[in-house]
Design an enzyme around this catalytic site. Structure first.
Site, PDB file in Angstrom:
ATOM      1  N   LYS A  68      16.030 -15.523  30.334  1.00 22.86           N
ATOM      2  CA  LYS A  68      15.382 -15.979  31.570  1.00 22.86           C
ATOM      3  C   LYS A  68      16.423 -16.522  32.544  1.00 22.86           C
ATOM      4  O   LYS A  68      16.416 -16.205  33.733  1.00 22.86           O
ATOM      5  CB  LYS A  68      14.312 -17.038  31.252  1.00 22.86           C
ATOM      6  CG  LYS A  68      13.095 -16.449  30.558  1.00 22.86           C
ATOM      7  CD  LYS A  68      12.138 -17.504  30.011  1.00 22.86           C
ATOM      8  CE  LYS A  68      11.013 -16.831  29.208  1.00 22.86           C
ATOM      9  NZ  LYS A  68      10.068 -17.769  28.602  1.00 22.86           N
ATOM     10  N   GLN A  70       9.546 -23.848  27.040  1.00 15.98           N
ATOM     11  CA  GLN A  70       9.506 -22.749  26.076  1.00 15.98           C
ATOM     12  C   GLN A  70       8.673 -23.154  24.854  1.00 15.98           C
ATOM     13  O   GLN A  70       8.838 -24.246  24.300  1.00 15.98           O
ATOM     14  CB  GLN A  70      10.929 -22.346  25.665  1.00 15.98           C
ATOM     15  CG  GLN A  70      11.014 -21.083  24.838  1.00 15.98           C
ATOM     16  CD  GLN A  70      10.543 -19.820  25.571  1.00 15.98           C
ATOM     17  OE1 GLN A  70      10.617 -19.731  26.788  1.00 15.98           O
ATOM     18  NE2 GLN A  70      10.049 -18.843  24.837  1.00 15.98           N
ATOM     19  N   ASP A  94       4.549 -20.147  34.317  1.00 15.81           N
ATOM     20  CA  ASP A  94       4.112 -19.487  33.086  1.00 15.81           C
ATOM     21  C   ASP A  94       2.619 -19.174  33.150  1.00 15.81           C
ATOM     22  O   ASP A  94       2.108 -18.438  32.301  1.00 15.81           O
ATOM     23  CB  ASP A  94       4.350 -20.410  31.879  1.00 15.81           C
ATOM     24  CG  ASP A  94       5.521 -19.973  31.028  1.00 15.81           C
ATOM     25  OD1 ASP A  94       5.836 -18.776  31.024  1.00 15.81           O
ATOM     26  OD2 ASP A  94       6.122 -20.854  30.376  1.00 15.81           O
TER      27      ASP A  94
HETATM   28  N1  GUN Z   1       6.964 -18.384  24.007  1.00 14.45           N
HETATM   29  C1  GUN Z   1       6.628 -17.083  23.834  1.00 14.45           C
HETATM   30  N2  GUN Z   1       6.296 -16.529  25.015  1.00 14.45           N
HETATM   31  C2  GUN Z   1       6.427 -17.497  25.946  1.00 14.45           C
HETATM   32  C3  GUN Z   1       6.237 -17.519  27.368  1.00 14.45           C
HETATM   33  O1  GUN Z   1       5.855 -16.539  28.019  1.00 14.45           O
HETATM   34  N3  GUN Z   1       6.491 -18.712  27.958  1.00 14.45           N
HETATM   35  C4  GUN Z   1       6.877 -19.821  27.274  1.00 14.45           C
HETATM   36  N4  GUN Z   1       7.080 -20.949  27.958  1.00 14.45           N
HETATM   37  N5  GUN Z   1       7.057 -19.824  25.962  1.00 14.45           N
HETATM   38  C5  GUN Z   1       6.828 -18.660  25.306  1.00 14.45           C
END
Ligand code: GUN
Length: 293
Positions: A52, A96, A119
């Protein structure tokens, strides 16, 4: 069979995001800015967050990575979120997942200002999504829609089976595929661990979205000829064959299922890359205040 190529699509869409980020910089004398909080050092989470951050750089966004030890208290984490909520130079914030067991993920999600929730996990965004109102869509479901759109797949009237009911993917994509929109307008069945005879459902599906986290769960005998297969699985297994020390497997037996499918996403190189695009698009929208002023 047509491969739904996440690499090709994500690179193409990121070019357009980069162009728009350059315009934003010119007009605002700053870059769109994403903050990511990572708790602990889970291998998968480390990889995703690093990707990211790297992609932010690639498209001309600023990013800030805030790391906490696994032992961080819930209150300490919530306080950091509140500080970022107040910062006018940060447009989007993600925490996350998964989080350590002593931290309540719902509390974390609800503490993020919904206007920075790129998100799309906050109840305000999920509620607005369900009502088809402007909102931040969860990044992976958003990425799936972008992929279907890119290949001009008209899903109207299709039977769509979603396997897995997670908050992050299965539940929101089931809502999105049933919306009066394109992609959408499907007759959706949401299958999960208590579903009886999944095979009967998947054999009747025009589109299958597999998001359960089980390597090769969807086998060729479970799909009909000409179906559309979206594989959301990212199952990591240790492997001495690869430089990273692990190998990724989807929820779909790609080798066999691809012989019957009309369209299929590979793993790696499919939905995972589109998730990043969804996140970047949301961050750009947040910076431009397109959804909430
Ligand atoms: N863990 C697995 N997929 C995601 C996501 O799309 N966003 C976040 N913050 N954590 C995750």
């Amino acid at each position: 069979m047509i491969l739904l190529d996440g690499k090709l699509v994500s690179e193409d869409l990121k070019k357009s995001i980069a162009d728009q980020a350059a315009i934003f910089l010119k007009e605002n004398e700053r870059k769109p800015h994403l903050a990511a909080i990572l708790v602990g050092n889970d291998g998968g989470s480390e990889t995703y967050v690093a990707s990211k951050v790297k992609n932010c750089e690639k498209v001309g966004f600023e990013s800030t990575l805030i790391r906490f030890d696994t032992s961080v208290s819930e209150i300490e984490l919530l306080n950091e979120i509140r500080i970022i909520n107040e910062r006018t130079d940060i447009d989007g914030l993600i925490v996350q997942l998964p989080l350590p067991a002593h931290i309540n993920p719902d509390l974390v999600t609800e503490t993020i200002d919904y206007r920075k929730d790129v998100d799309g996990f906050h109840p305000v965004n999920l509620g607005r999504m369900q009502r088809n109102l402007p909102c931040f869509l969860p990044a992976t479901p958003f990425g799936i829609l972008l992929m279907l759109e890119y290949y001009k797949i008209n899903t109207s009237g299709m039977n769509c089976v979603v396997i897995g009911r997670s908050n992050i993917v299965g539940s929101p994509i089931s809502i999105l595929m049933a919306r009066n929109a394109n992609p959408g307008n499907c007759t959706v069945t949401l299958a999960h661990s208590k579903t009886k005879n999944i095979k009967e459902l998947t054999l009747n599906a025009d589109i299958i979205i597999a998001a359960i986290g089980k390597k090769n769960f969807l086998s060729a005998d479970m799909v009909k000829n000409g179906s559309i297969i979206i594989d959301v699985g990212i199952n990591r297994e240790e492997s001495s064959e690869s430089r990273s020390g692990y190998k990724l497997f989807g929820d779909v037996d790609f080798e066999q299922v691809s012989k019957k499918a009309a369209f299929i996403t590979p793993v790696p190189g499919g939905v995972g890359l589109m998730t990043i695009v969804g996140l970047l698009k949301n961050t750009l929208s947040a910076a431009r205040k397109e959804i909430y002023s």
